[in-house]
Design a protein around this motif. Structure first.
Motif, mmCIF file in Angstrom:
data_model
loop_
_atom_site.group_PDB
_atom_site.id
_atom_site.type_symbol
_atom_site.label_atom_id
_atom_site.label_comp_id
_atom_site.label_asym_id
_atom_site.label_seq_id
_atom_site.Cartn_x
_atom_site.Cartn_y
_atom_site.Cartn_z
ATOM 1 N N VAL A 97 63.490 113.100 77.104
ATOM 2 C CA VAL A 97 64.337 113.402 78.254
ATOM 3 C C VAL A 97 65.436 112.352 78.371
ATOM 4 O O VAL A 97 65.304 111.232 77.881
ATOM 5 N N GLN A 98 66.514 112.750 79.004
ATOM 6 C CA GLN A 98 67.526 111.790 79.437
ATOM 7 C C GLN A 98 67.799 112.093 80.895
ATOM 8 O O GLN A 98 68.225 113.197 81.238
ATOM 9 N N MET A 99 67.520 111.119 81.737
ATOM 10 C CA MET A 99 67.668 111.298 83.176
ATOM 11 C C MET A 99 69.046 110.855 83.656
ATOM 12 O O MET A 99 69.532 109.791 83.278
ATOM 13 N N LEU A 100 69.642 111.690 84.471
ATOM 14 C CA LEU A 100 70.774 111.283 85.292
ATOM 15 C C LEU A 100 70.143 110.919 86.621
ATOM 16 O O LEU A 100 69.624 111.799 87.329
ATOM 17 N N ASP A 101 70.099 109.625 86.936
ATOM 18 C CA ASP A 101 69.412 109.177 88.146
ATOM 19 C C ASP A 101 70.390 109.041 89.299
ATOM 20 O O ASP A 101 71.412 108.365 89.197
ATOM 21 N N ILE A 102 70.043 109.691 90.405
ATOM 22 C CA ILE A 102 70.799 109.599 91.650
ATOM 23 C C ILE A 102 69.916 108.828 92.625
ATOM 24 O O ILE A 102 68.826 109.289 92.974
ATOM 25 N N ALA A 103 70.372 107.648 93.028
ATOM 26 C CA ALA A 103 69.544 106.804 93.906
ATOM 27 C C ALA A 103 70.131 106.725 95.308
ATOM 28 O O ALA A 103 71.353 106.659 95.491
ATOM 29 N N PHE A 104 69.216 106.731 96.291
ATOM 30 C CA PHE A 104 69.587 106.659 97.694
ATOM 31 C C PHE A 104 68.906 105.477 98.358
ATOM 32 O O PHE A 104 67.744 105.178 98.068
ATOM 33 N N ARG A 105 69.620 104.851 99.276
ATOM 34 C CA ARG A 105 69.015 103.853 100.157
ATOM 35 C C ARG A 105 68.420 104.635 101.319
ATOM 36 O O ARG A 105 69.079 105.488 101.925
ATOM 37 N N CYS A 106 67.157 104.362 101.619
ATOM 38 C CA CYS A 106 66.456 105.055 102.696
ATOM 39 C C CYS A 106 65.840 104.044 103.646
ATOM 40 O O CYS A 106 65.583 102.901 103.272
ATOM 41 N N ARG A 107 65.599 104.506 104.850
ATOM 42 C CA ARG A 107 64.898 103.656 105.817
ATOM 43 C C ARG A 107 63.621 104.355 106.251
ATOM 44 O O ARG A 107 63.564 105.586 106.372
ATOM 45 N N TYR A 108 62.605 103.552 106.467
ATOM 46 C CA TYR A 108 61.299 104.034 106.931
ATOM 47 C C TYR A 108 61.451 104.604 108.336
ATOM 48 O O TYR A 108 62.096 104.010 109.195
ATOM 49 N N VAL A 109 60.829 105.765 108.582
ATOM 50 C CA VAL A 109 60.853 106.384 109.904
ATOM 51 C C VAL A 109 59.452 106.376 110.521
ATOM 52 O O VAL A 109 59.269 105.926 111.643
ATOM 53 N N SER A 110 58.447 106.877 109.761
ATOM 54 C CA SER A 110 57.103 106.947 110.338
ATOM 55 C C SER A 110 56.067 107.188 109.247
ATOM 56 O O SER A 110 56.398 107.471 108.089
ATOM 57 N N GLY A 111 54.804 107.103 109.656
ATOM 58 C CA GLY A 111 53.696 107.407 108.769
ATOM 59 C C GLY A 111 52.951 106.182 108.285
ATOM 60 O O GLY A 111 53.418 105.055 108.416
ATOM 61 N N GLU A 112 51.774 106.457 107.743
ATOM 62 C CA GLU A 112 50.926 105.426 107.151
ATOM 63 C C GLU A 112 50.785 105.734 105.667
ATOM 64 O O GLU A 112 50.708 106.899 105.285
ATOM 65 N N PRO A 113 50.735 104.702 104.820
ATOM 66 C CA PRO A 113 50.582 104.961 103.385
ATOM 67 C C PRO A 113 49.368 105.841 103.088
ATOM 68 O O PRO A 113 48.303 105.662 103.674
ATOM 69 N N ASP A 114 49.571 106.802 102.193
ATOM 70 C CA ASP A 114 48.521 107.749 101.829
ATOM 71 C C ASP A 114 48.472 107.847 100.303
ATOM 72 O O ASP A 114 49.455 108.226 99.677
ATOM 73 N N VAL A 115 47.335 107.514 99.735
ATOM 74 C CA VAL A 115 47.177 107.573 98.277
ATOM 75 C C VAL A 115 46.136 108.616 97.881
ATOM 76 O O VAL A 115 45.539 108.536 96.817
ATOM 77 N N SER A 116 45.962 109.624 98.730
ATOM 78 C CA SER A 116 44.930 110.627 98.468
ATOM 79 C C SER A 116 45.343 111.667 97.426
ATOM 80 O O SER A 116 44.493 112.379 96.899
ATOM 81 N N GLY A 117 46.633 111.758 97.113
ATOM 82 C CA GLY A 117 47.100 112.735 96.126
ATOM 83 C C GLY A 117 46.943 112.222 94.705
ATOM 84 O O GLY A 117 46.328 111.183 94.456
#
Length: 161
Positions: A97-117
């Motif tokens: 693969v060759q990825m064209l990466d589009i990156a965004f700056r984001c800010r945390y809004v809500s939630g708790e970390p979930d590693v169940s998936g």
């Protein structure tokens, strides 16, 4: 990491050959300029949340979706930070693969970390001066997201004659 159905279908036609794809990265910054990372289940490495742009999906929507799927957190996109074509990469199964990466700056809004998936082993906030070992491309995305600028980073090609 699950492979999207549309890529499975494309691979039926192109085999292991080079497949150009659009990837989206979310650089999530916390109140103290900490960076949200998740630990990948396929190789155990830490990285920023992100994934492949689905057909018909907008890149910023992909960023928010991928953060939710990989960390369980809700974020809001603040701005586009970089658009970069990565070097081709060969997966252990031979897919290129060759990825064209589009990156965004984001800010945390809500939630708790979930590693169940099945997409994450761990989720943590890291101080910028205490990031784990990561590929240069991920460190660059974090640096560009932290910059105080309005325009995104992109490589400028040499001028044509």
């Amino acid at each position: 990491m699950p492979v999207p159905d549309f890529i499975v279908e494309l691979r039926r036609h192109v085999g292991h050959g080079l497949l150009p794809l659009t990837g989206v990265t979310a650089v999530v910054l916390g109140d103290d300029d900490d960076v949200l990372l998740h630990q990948r289940p396929d190789d155990g490495r830490w990285c920023t949340p992100g994934g492949i742009l689905e057909p018909g999906e907008q890149p910023a929507v992909t960023a928010v979706r991928e953060v939710w799927e990989e960390t369980g957190l809700t974020v809001e996109v603040e701005r586009l930070t970089s658009v970069v074509a990565q070097e081709p990469y060969t997966y252990p199964n031979g897919d290129v693969v060759q990825m064209l990466d589009i990156a965004f700056r984001c800010r945390y809004v809500s939630g708790e970390p979930d590693v169940s998936g099945d997409e994450t082993l761990d989720v943590r906030w890291f101080p910028v001066d205490g990031l784990p070992e990561m590929p240069r491309r991920i460190l660059d995305r974090i640096a560009w997201a932290r910059e105080d600028r309005t325009e995104p980073y992109f490589h400028l090609a040499a001028s044509l004659p």
